[in-house]
Scaffold this active site. Structure first.
Site, PDB file in Angstrom:
ATOM      1  N   ASN A  62      -8.109  20.485  44.504  1.00 22.17           N
ATOM      2  CA  ASN A  62      -8.097  19.897  43.173  1.00 22.17           C
ATOM      3  C   ASN A  62      -9.472  20.057  42.524  1.00 22.17           C
ATOM      4  O   ASN A  62     -10.508  19.999  43.180  1.00 22.17           O
ATOM      5  CB  ASN A  62      -7.640  18.438  43.196  1.00 22.17           C
ATOM      6  CG  ASN A  62      -8.471  17.529  44.073  1.00 22.17           C
ATOM      7  OD1 ASN A  62      -8.926  17.907  45.153  1.00 22.17           O
ATOM      8  ND2 ASN A  62      -8.672  16.302  43.621  1.00 22.17           N
ATOM      9  N   GLU A  64     -11.422  18.523  39.306  1.00 24.77           N
ATOM     10  CA  GLU A  64     -11.458  17.537  38.223  1.00 24.77           C
ATOM     11  C   GLU A  64     -12.483  17.928  37.166  1.00 24.77           C
ATOM     12  O   GLU A  64     -13.363  18.761  37.405  1.00 24.77           O
ATOM     13  CB  GLU A  64     -11.808  16.153  38.786  1.00 24.77           C
ATOM     14  CG  GLU A  64     -10.746  15.606  39.706  1.00 24.77           C
ATOM     15  CD  GLU A  64     -11.089  14.245  40.275  1.00 24.77           C
ATOM     16  OE1 GLU A  64     -10.205  13.673  40.925  1.00 24.77           O
ATOM     17  OE2 GLU A  64     -12.222  13.746  40.094  1.00 24.77           O
ATOM     18  N   CYS A  73      -4.618  20.327  39.657  1.00 18.68           N
ATOM     19  CA  CYS A  73      -4.245  19.952  41.019  1.00 18.68           C
ATOM     20  C   CYS A  73      -4.385  21.137  41.970  1.00 18.68           C
ATOM     21  O   CYS A  73      -4.297  22.295  41.564  1.00 18.68           O
ATOM     22  CB  CYS A  73      -2.800  19.463  41.048  1.00 18.68           C
ATOM     23  SG  CYS A  73      -2.449  18.054  39.989  1.00 18.68           S
ATOM     24  N   GLU A  75      -2.306  22.304  44.125  1.00 21.75           N
ATOM     25  CA  GLU A  75      -1.111  23.141  44.190  1.00 21.75           C
ATOM     26  C   GLU A  75      -1.103  24.188  43.082  1.00 21.75           C
ATOM     27  O   GLU A  75      -0.777  25.353  43.324  1.00 21.75           O
ATOM     28  CB  GLU A  75       0.164  22.286  44.081  1.00 21.75           C
ATOM     29  CG  GLU A  75       0.342  21.310  45.212  1.00 21.75           C
ATOM     30  CD  GLU A  75      -0.234  19.921  44.931  1.00 21.75           C
ATOM     31  OE1 GLU A  75       0.356  18.939  45.399  1.00 21.75           O
ATOM     32  OE2 GLU A  75      -1.280  19.821  44.241  1.00 21.75           O
ATOM     33  N   CYS A 112       2.749  16.319  42.175  1.00 23.39           N
ATOM     34  CA  CYS A 112       3.146  15.739  40.895  1.00 23.39           C
ATOM     35  C   CYS A 112       4.227  16.607  40.257  1.00 23.39           C
ATOM     36  O   CYS A 112       4.496  17.735  40.703  1.00 23.39           O
ATOM     37  CB  CYS A 112       1.937  15.605  39.969  1.00 23.39           C
ATOM     38  SG  CYS A 112       1.335  17.175  39.293  1.00 23.39           S
ATOM     39  N   CYS A 115       3.124  20.146  39.078  1.00 24.86           N
ATOM     40  CA  CYS A 115       2.970  21.080  40.203  1.00 24.86           C
ATOM     41  C   CYS A 115       4.331  21.520  40.730  1.00 24.86           C
ATOM     42  O   CYS A 115       4.533  22.702  41.025  1.00 24.86           O
ATOM     43  CB  CYS A 115       2.142  20.452  41.322  1.00 24.86           C
ATOM     44  SG  CYS A 115       0.387  20.327  40.897  1.00 24.86           S
TER      45      CYS A 115
END
Length: 162
Positions: A62, A64, A73, A75, A112, A115
């Site tokens: 991930n 940010e 993310c 993924e 999520c 993703c």
């Protein structure tokens, strides 16, 4: 009106030691992927490792950003890396894990919705299911055989091609 129902099948393992060697190795690679996580705001590190049909392992973590929606993310990082670097190499399986110093994670952390949608697109593109292992380092591992079981109503508008 008619009532319909969906059910999914998945495997649950009590620890990484219960997995076969191939899955265990992929989970360990996902843990390694967390090293490159840039998560100074949430302090929630996520790593993803993908095994391609060629045997190559590709990593994502991930990323940010202080402008929160600008992050990505693990993924999606790994899926887009594969799409741009190994577009013809099918995705066989992926492992996802997470870690934080702020609390103990005792259940697998799942992907999520955004993703899952991206993963569903890649699964559709390659016409082959992608095995997913949600690896909890301090608890169980959930293994699914394909994204369709995780997102049965994935957006797939075929008329957009025309």
């Amino acid at each position: 009106m008619s009532n319909k129902s969906l059910s999914i099948s998945y495997e649950e393992y009590s620890s990484i030691d219960d997995l076969n060697t191939t899955d265990r190795d992929l989970c360990n690679e996902a843990t390694k992927a967390m090293v490159n996580s840039h998560s100074p705001y949430s302090e929630f590190r996520v790593g993803a490792a993908v095994r391609l049909e060629s045997g190559k392992i590709v990593y994502g973590s991930n990323q940010e950003n202080v402008a929160y929606p600008s992050g990505l993310c693990a993924e999606r990082v790994v899926m887009f890396t594969i799409g741009s670097t190994y577009p013809k190499d099918k995705i066989v399986s992926m492992a996802i894990t997470a870690q934080t110093d702020n609390f103990k994670i005792t259940e697998p952390v799942t992907s999520c919705g955004a993703c899952l949608q991206v993963m569903a697109e890649y699964e559709k593109k390659q016409s082959h299911p992608i095995e997913v292992l949600f690896y909890c380092q301090n608890g169980p591992i959930v293994k699914t055989n394909g994204i369709k079981s995780l997102l049965p109503f994935a957006f797939a508008e075929t008329r957009l091609k025309k």
